[in-house]
Motif scaffolding. Sequence first.
Motif, short mmCIF file in Angstrom:
data_model
loop_
_atom_site.label_atom_id
_atom_site.label_comp_id
_atom_site.label_asym_id
_atom_site.label_seq_id
_atom_site.Cartn_x
_atom_site.Cartn_y
_atom_site.Cartn_z
N ALA A 333 0.81 -1.21 0.03
CA ALA A 333 0.04 0.04 0.01
C ALA A 333 1.01 1.35 0.03
O ALA A 333 1.81 1.38 0.75
CB ALA A 333 -1.03 -0.11 1.18
N SER A 334 0.37 2.23 -0.79
CA SER A 334 1.05 3.33 -0.81
C SER A 334 0.56 4.60 0.25
O SER A 334 -0.69 4.29 0.36
CB SER A 334 0.98 3.96 -2.36
OG SER A 334 1.34 5.58 -2.30
N SER A 335 1.23 5.32 0.57
CA SER A 335 0.86 6.32 1.46
C SER A 335 0.17 7.58 0.69
O SER A 335 -0.66 8.29 1.34
CB SER A 335 1.92 7.17 2.24
OG SER A 335 2.83 7.74 1.36
N VAL A 336 -0.01 7.46 -0.62
CA VAL A 336 -0.69 8.59 -1.50
C VAL A 336 -2.17 8.38 -1.55
O VAL A 336 -2.41 7.17 -1.83
CB VAL A 336 -0.06 8.42 -2.85
CG1 VAL A 336 -0.72 9.50 -3.62
CG2 VAL A 336 1.64 8.96 -2.78
N PRO A 337 -2.86 9.32 -1.10
CA PRO A 337 -4.33 8.94 -1.17
C PRO A 337 -4.84 8.48 -2.70
O PRO A 337 -4.44 9.13 -3.76
CB PRO A 337 -4.86 10.27 -0.74
CG PRO A 337 -3.92 11.05 -0.05
CD PRO A 337 -2.76 10.54 -0.71
N VAL A 338 -5.81 7.47 -2.61
CA VAL A 338 -6.09 7.12 -3.88
C VAL A 338 -7.70 7.81 -3.92
O VAL A 338 -8.11 8.01 -5.22
CB VAL A 338 -6.48 5.51 -4.15
CG1 VAL A 338 -5.21 4.77 -4.27
CG2 VAL A 338 -7.55 5.11 -2.89
N ILE A 339 -8.35 8.49 -2.88
CA ILE A 339 -9.31 9.50 -3.14
C ILE A 339 -9.11 10.57 -2.26
O ILE A 339 -8.55 10.57 -1.23
CB ILE A 339 -10.59 8.60 -2.45
CG1 ILE A 339 -10.99 7.35 -3.20
CG2 ILE A 339 -11.78 9.53 -2.37
CD1 ILE A 339 -12.15 6.66 -2.90
N HIS A 340 -9.12 11.65 -3.03
CA HIS A 340 -8.86 12.93 -2.32
C HIS A 340 -10.17 14.04 -2.55
O HIS A 340 -10.36 13.99 -3.76
CB HIS A 340 -7.54 13.55 -3.07
CG HIS A 340 -7.39 14.86 -2.64
ND1 HIS A 340 -6.43 15.32 -1.51
CD2 HIS A 340 -7.57 16.23 -3.26
CE1 HIS A 340 -6.49 16.75 -1.25
NE2 HIS A 340 -6.85 16.89 -2.40
N VAL A 341 -10.66 14.25 -1.43
CA VAL A 341 -11.70 15.00 -1.39
C VAL A 341 -11.65 16.57 -0.56
O VAL A 341 -11.25 16.44 0.53
CB VAL A 341 -13.01 14.40 -0.88
CG1 VAL A 341 -14.44 15.48 -0.74
CG2 VAL A 341 -13.37 13.31 -1.58
N ARG A 342 -11.85 17.65 -1.20
CA ARG A 342 -11.58 18.76 -0.50
C ARG A 342 -12.90 19.77 -0.95
O ARG A 342 -13.32 19.99 -2.04
CB ARG A 342 -10.38 19.69 -0.91
CG ARG A 342 -9.11 19.13 -0.57
CD ARG A 342 -9.03 19.14 0.93
NE ARG A 342 -7.75 18.47 1.70
CZ ARG A 342 -7.69 17.21 1.88
NH1 ARG A 342 -9.09 16.36 1.93
NH2 ARG A 342 -6.72 16.75 2.48
N ASP A 343 -13.42 20.20 0.21
CA ASP A 343 -14.46 21.27 0.29
C ASP A 343 -15.74 20.74 -0.67
O ASP A 343 -16.17 21.78 -1.60
CB ASP A 343 -14.03 22.68 -0.17
CG ASP A 343 -12.88 23.05 0.84
OD1 ASP A 343 -13.15 22.82 1.85
OD2 ASP A 343 -11.95 23.52 0.20
N LEU A 344 -16.21 19.45 -0.49
CA LEU A 344 -17.13 19.06 -1.54
C LEU A 344 -18.60 19.44 -1.29
O LEU A 344 -19.02 19.43 -0.12
CB LEU A 344 -16.99 17.57 -1.62
CG LEU A 344 -17.96 16.71 -2.40
CD1 LEU A 344 -17.90 17.20 -3.92
CD2 LEU A 344 -17.97 15.17 -2.30
#
Length: 583
Positions: A333-344
């Motif tokens: 597993a990578s530490s990079v997010p596979v889902i990134h949500v901001r101010d949705l």
Amino acid sequence: MAEQAVAIRAEGLGLTFRGTGGTLVQALSELNFEVPAGRLVTLVGADGAGKTTLMRLVCGLLAPSSGRIEVLGRDVAAQAQWVQDQISYMPQKFALYEDLSVQENLDLYADLHGVPLAVRAKRYERLLAMSDLDRFTGRLAGKLSGGMKQKLGLICTLVRTPKLLLLDEPSIGVDPLSRRDLWEIVRQQVQLEHISVVWSTSYMDEAERSDYVFALHKGRLVAQGRPAEIVKRAEGFTGTAWPRGGEPARDLQAALYDRGDLVLDAVPSGGAVRFIGRPGSDAAALASLLAGRRMESRRPDFEDAFMLMISDSGEGCRTPRAGQQPFPTRKAASSVPVIHVRDLVRRFGDFTAVASTSFDVKEGEIFGLLGPNGAGKTTTFRLLCGLLPASSGVIEVAGFNLRKARAEARGRIGYVAQKFALYGLLTNKENLEFFAGAYGLYGGRLRERVQAMLQQFDLQPGDISGRLPMGPKRRLAMAAALLHEPRILFLDEPTSGIDPTTRRSFWRTITELSRTGVTVIVTTHFMEEAEYCDRIAIQDAGRFLALGTPGEVRRLAGEDCADMNSAFIRIVEKGRAGGGRKK
């Protein structure tokens, strides 16, 4: 039992029908029982046990193949219309009229049942107050949340006062607060009107709170009695084990679940794992399996007794075939997010369904999205899958911005919707072949993946999908979503309406998917399932009320909240009290 104290009596009751290919299917066999009058009685059983069939026999909607059934002292076969005039029945798909308001639905059912105008006002007032729908009489039924629809359906069956009320899984797809409200409405009716109630359910805690329980398995009655009497059957077999430091509870659950020779059932709970030892198993072998982990005996509950009853009937938990999981091994597993949500944000006119939401999900993480009906969970799901555009904010899925590369992101996700969304006239195999082609698979690769999914999810290739019970339908939907080996899997209430044994099997598969690097986003109304998640968010009115590990969320609710169900209710009620939530 005196005659006047019996609401339903069955003697040698059986029902046989012709299934696929003309084969005879024994839906119910040699049932003998008496349902006490004036009590809240629950009917429990696994998918396909015969619960709905039995209710339809009680209503006179089906005729028995053998034996007889009496309701309120009358033979149903001979006096079906009389029986139907005395009872109310709420099937799983209750026919609300979504283009009519709450008040208009009540008036329609009052008219159908011939309720006198003189008694309606007082009865409406009481039912609307009990259901907390008195503020929404002008709202269209189609605009209500799932929990509010169920409450409206229930009070529509109560516009007259029936002598017997039949409820076929009224709490399917309903959040814990609404489930509690439904239960209280029915309990009040029993106490105030002295009616008899038969409540079919997949929730074992509901059975434990009832006055009397009947348990069906494969068309046979395997237990009946007061809940406390049935629970005693599990004494001496139940325990709790705690993971080693840093070990996810779901990994310990999987290790126990896979040892079907030692363990009958296992489920995460409060950061530990509750389990049932298989009667007659090797205690030393179980102690060896749990080496280095704390273990204690515990008092059983009704779900433990239910699992033992299923075992006594020749079935236990379905054990996955070790080494035969058809999921590819992925990189660490990578530490990079596979889902990134901001101010949705997502608005529908002047209504805000999702309000300024931000979160990340890592590769291989199981992320749970919890909330009451109407909280915005399904809208959030549809936004993340690219099925709805955001009103504002940023969504990145599998490295793609959904505003710019929606198609590319969709090719890397799998989605299982709340409602069965496959083709009911096609067989299991035909459904999988169709969706495999839609995902771009062909030739040998298509055949390989279809066969792997049929095997993994224990699906018969030739079964017509529309005729399947709820459990196999859910398995088919999951299989279709995994055909193209997605990086991210969205599961919108995948276990709604299915029994505990099938839920365990689902979560064993989800755990394995996570181990191979698949990221899972899941909504559920079974709060025990939140314990399988790495992190959970509790959402209401489109806003996050809590976000963290299950342990962190329980601590946020209060030190006295040992289980996720009580933590969920407290957090939502506190959020509504502080934020003035509008329903």
